[in-house]
Design a protein around this motif. Structure first.
Motif, PDB file in Angstrom:
ATOM      1  N   GLN A   4      -1.761  18.906   7.700  1.00 29.30           N
ATOM      2  CA  GLN A   4      -1.330  19.735   6.589  1.00 29.30           C
ATOM      3  C   GLN A   4       0.203  20.190   6.764  1.00 29.30           C
ATOM      4  N   ALA A   5       0.560  20.015   8.104  1.00 24.89           N
ATOM      5  CA  ALA A   5       1.852  20.193   8.046  1.00 24.89           C
ATOM      6  C   ALA A   5       2.922  19.169   7.567  1.00 24.89           C
ATOM      7  N   ILE A   6       2.463  17.888   7.691  1.00 21.97           N
ATOM      8  CA  ILE A   6       3.020  16.805   6.949  1.00 21.97           C
ATOM      9  C   ILE A   6       3.200  16.953   5.586  1.00 21.97           C
ATOM     10  N   TYR A   7       1.992  17.465   5.085  1.00 21.60           N
ATOM     11  CA  TYR A   7       1.784  17.613   3.563  1.00 21.60           C
ATOM     12  C   TYR A   7       2.685  18.712   3.115  1.00 21.60           C
ATOM     13  N   ASP A  16      -2.900  11.351  18.582  1.00 22.48           N
ATOM     14  CA  ASP A  16      -2.377  12.629  18.561  1.00 22.48           C
ATOM     15  C   ASP A  16      -2.226  13.235  16.937  1.00 22.48           C
ATOM     16  N   LEU A  17      -2.926  12.743  16.004  1.00 21.89           N
ATOM     17  CA  LEU A  17      -3.037  13.119  14.434  1.00 21.89           C
ATOM     18  C   LEU A  17      -4.389  13.855  14.268  1.00 21.89           C
ATOM     19  N   ASP A  18      -4.199  15.101  13.523  1.00 22.17           N
ATOM     20  CA  ASP A  18      -5.329  15.898  13.446  1.00 22.17           C
ATOM     21  C   ASP A  18      -5.232  16.454  11.967  1.00 22.17           C
ATOM     22  N   TYR A  19      -5.987  17.244  11.689  1.00 21.74           N
ATOM     23  CA  TYR A  19      -6.101  17.949  10.389  1.00 21.74           C
ATOM     24  C   TYR A  19      -4.823  19.141  10.341  1.00 21.74           C
ATOM     25  N   GLY A  72       0.883  -1.157  -0.057  1.00 24.66           N
ATOM     26  CA  GLY A  72      -0.008   0.163   0.184  1.00 24.66           C
ATOM     27  C   GLY A  72       0.911   1.228   0.221  1.00 24.66           C
ATOM     28  N   SER A  73       1.894   1.044   0.745  1.00 24.75           N
ATOM     29  CA  SER A  73       2.852   2.569   0.951  1.00 24.75           C
ATOM     30  C   SER A  73       3.526   2.733  -0.471  1.00 24.75           C
ATOM     31  N   ILE A  74       4.071   1.797  -1.296  1.00 26.76           N
ATOM     32  CA  ILE A  74       4.342   1.679  -2.518  1.00 26.76           C
ATOM     33  C   ILE A  74       3.502   2.421  -3.460  1.00 26.76           C
ATOM     34  N   ALA A  75       2.186   1.842  -3.426  1.00 26.89           N
ATOM     35  CA  ALA A  75       0.941   2.216  -4.273  1.00 26.89           C
ATOM     36  C   ALA A  75       0.923   3.783  -4.207  1.00 26.89           C
ATOM     37  N   VAL A  76       0.878   4.251  -2.827  1.00 27.93           N
ATOM     38  CA  VAL A  76       0.810   5.673  -2.740  1.00 27.93           C
ATOM     39  C   VAL A  76       2.055   6.407  -3.246  1.00 27.93           C
ATOM     40  N   LYS A  77       3.217   6.038  -2.992  1.00 23.97           N
ATOM     41  CA  LYS A  77       4.325   6.829  -3.825  1.00 23.97           C
ATOM     42  C   LYS A  77       4.028   6.885  -5.195  1.00 23.97           C
ATOM     43  N   LYS A  78       3.568   5.758  -6.064  1.00 27.95           N
ATOM     44  CA  LYS A  78       3.419   5.532  -7.132  1.00 27.95           C
ATOM     45  C   LYS A  78       2.349   6.601  -7.730  1.00 27.95           C
ATOM     46  N   ALA A  79       1.446   6.975  -6.829  1.00 27.72           N
ATOM     47  CA  ALA A  79       0.278   7.593  -7.053  1.00 27.72           C
ATOM     48  C   ALA A  79       0.732   9.040  -6.981  1.00 27.72           C
ATOM     49  N   ASN A  80       1.973   9.576  -6.351  1.00 24.88           N
ATOM     50  CA  ASN A  80       2.585  10.731  -6.208  1.00 24.88           C
ATOM     51  C   ASN A  80       1.621  11.456  -5.197  1.00 24.88           C
ATOM     52  N   MET A  81       1.487  10.768  -4.086  1.00 20.22           N
ATOM     53  CA  MET A  81       0.657  11.503  -2.990  1.00 20.22           C
ATOM     54  C   MET A  81       1.715  11.595  -1.837  1.00 20.22           C
ATOM     55  N   VAL A  82       1.529  12.439  -0.786  1.00 24.06           N
ATOM     56  CA  VAL A  82       2.084  12.165   0.438  1.00 24.06           C
ATOM     57  C   VAL A  82       1.710  10.923   1.224  1.00 24.06           C
ATOM     58  N   GLY A  83       2.531  10.223   1.627  1.00 28.84           N
ATOM     59  CA  GLY A  83       2.177   8.910   2.511  1.00 28.84           C
ATOM     60  C   GLY A  83       2.433   9.094   3.943  1.00 28.84           C
ATOM     61  N   ILE A  84       1.594   8.931   4.646  1.00 28.61           N
ATOM     62  CA  ILE A  84       1.633   8.413   6.186  1.00 28.61           C
ATOM     63  C   ILE A  84       1.268   6.939   6.477  1.00 28.61           C
TER      64      ILE A  84
END
Length: 221
Positions: A213-216, A206-209, A171-183
């Motif tokens: 946004q900061a991670i993105y 402790d994860l919120d919007y 799944g994490s590889i799929a996210v990378k291939k989709a050019n999305m930021v991955g958590i």
């Protein structure tokens, strides 16, 4: 800018991996085959068809992949009847926090659509997602990016403007291939997996919007 947050389901929203492991193990034992639990980990995030076609080749199984899929589904139903559908700790609260903050949410899962709908409804978060996409709807299973790209398309957003949350290597590889930021979500109750996510967390408490946004902003290209 961050436009949407997309979730895998199994292992991220619901604690289902153990039931897959148990169902597959019981089928293999009936065939006289015993495998280590680590064997099943490589199939996390992939489709039923890919899993059983690969296992059929690697373990020289005698019946068709479709036969094994039907049997796995039936055995999982019994396991779920016994245990119920278990949400990942903190997942429901995270979805509610993100929704309340105005985040656009979607699910991109390899599981069948009916199973996604049933599971999310049972843990009370189905209505919080704008879009649901299933591995049944795309040609290629994870680690291909197809299901994530379909989710972004249906949301009407660019893939690069999305965060996706995954728990499996595929799944994490799929996210990378989709050019999305991955958590990546590393569940402390399961063996450590090799995730290629931009950030890895082991709790949703402790994860919120704002943090999303900061991670993105830190990792978006």
């Amino acid at each position: 800018m961050l436009e949407a947050i997309i979730f895998d389901m199994d292992g991220v929203l619901i604690d289902s991996e153990y039931s897959y492991f148990e169902a597959k193990d019981s089928i293999l034992k009936d065939e006289g085959i015993i495998v280590p639990s680590s064997y099943h980990s490589k199939f996390m995030g992939t489709s039923y068809l890919y899993t059983w076609e690969t296992m059929k080749k690697e373990l020289d199984l005698s019946q068709s992949a479709d036969t094994y899929i039907k049997e796995m589904i039936n055995r999982r139903k019994e396991i779920i009847k016994r245990d119920g559908i278990k949400p990942i700790k903190g997942a429901q609260d995270l979805i509610k926090r993100l929704k309340s903050a105005g985040a656009k949410l979607a699910v991109a899962s390899s599981s069948p659509l009916t199973e996604i709908e049933k599971s999310l409804t049972e843990i009370g978060i189905y209505a919080d997602f704008s879009i649901i996409t299933s591995g049944e709807e795309v040609e290629h299973s994870k680690p291909a990016p197809d299901v994530y790209l379909l989710a972004a398309k249906r949301l009407g957003v660019k893939p690069k403007n999305c965060i996706a949350i995954e728990d499996s290597p595929n799944g994490s590889i799929a996210v990378k291939k989709a050019n999305m930021v991955g958590i990546g979500f590393a569940n402390p109750d399961y063996p450590t997996l090799d995730l290629v996510s931009d950030v890895v967390v082991n709790t949703f408490s402790d994860l919120d919007y704002v943090k999303c946004q900061a991670i993105y902003q830190q990792f978006a290209k």
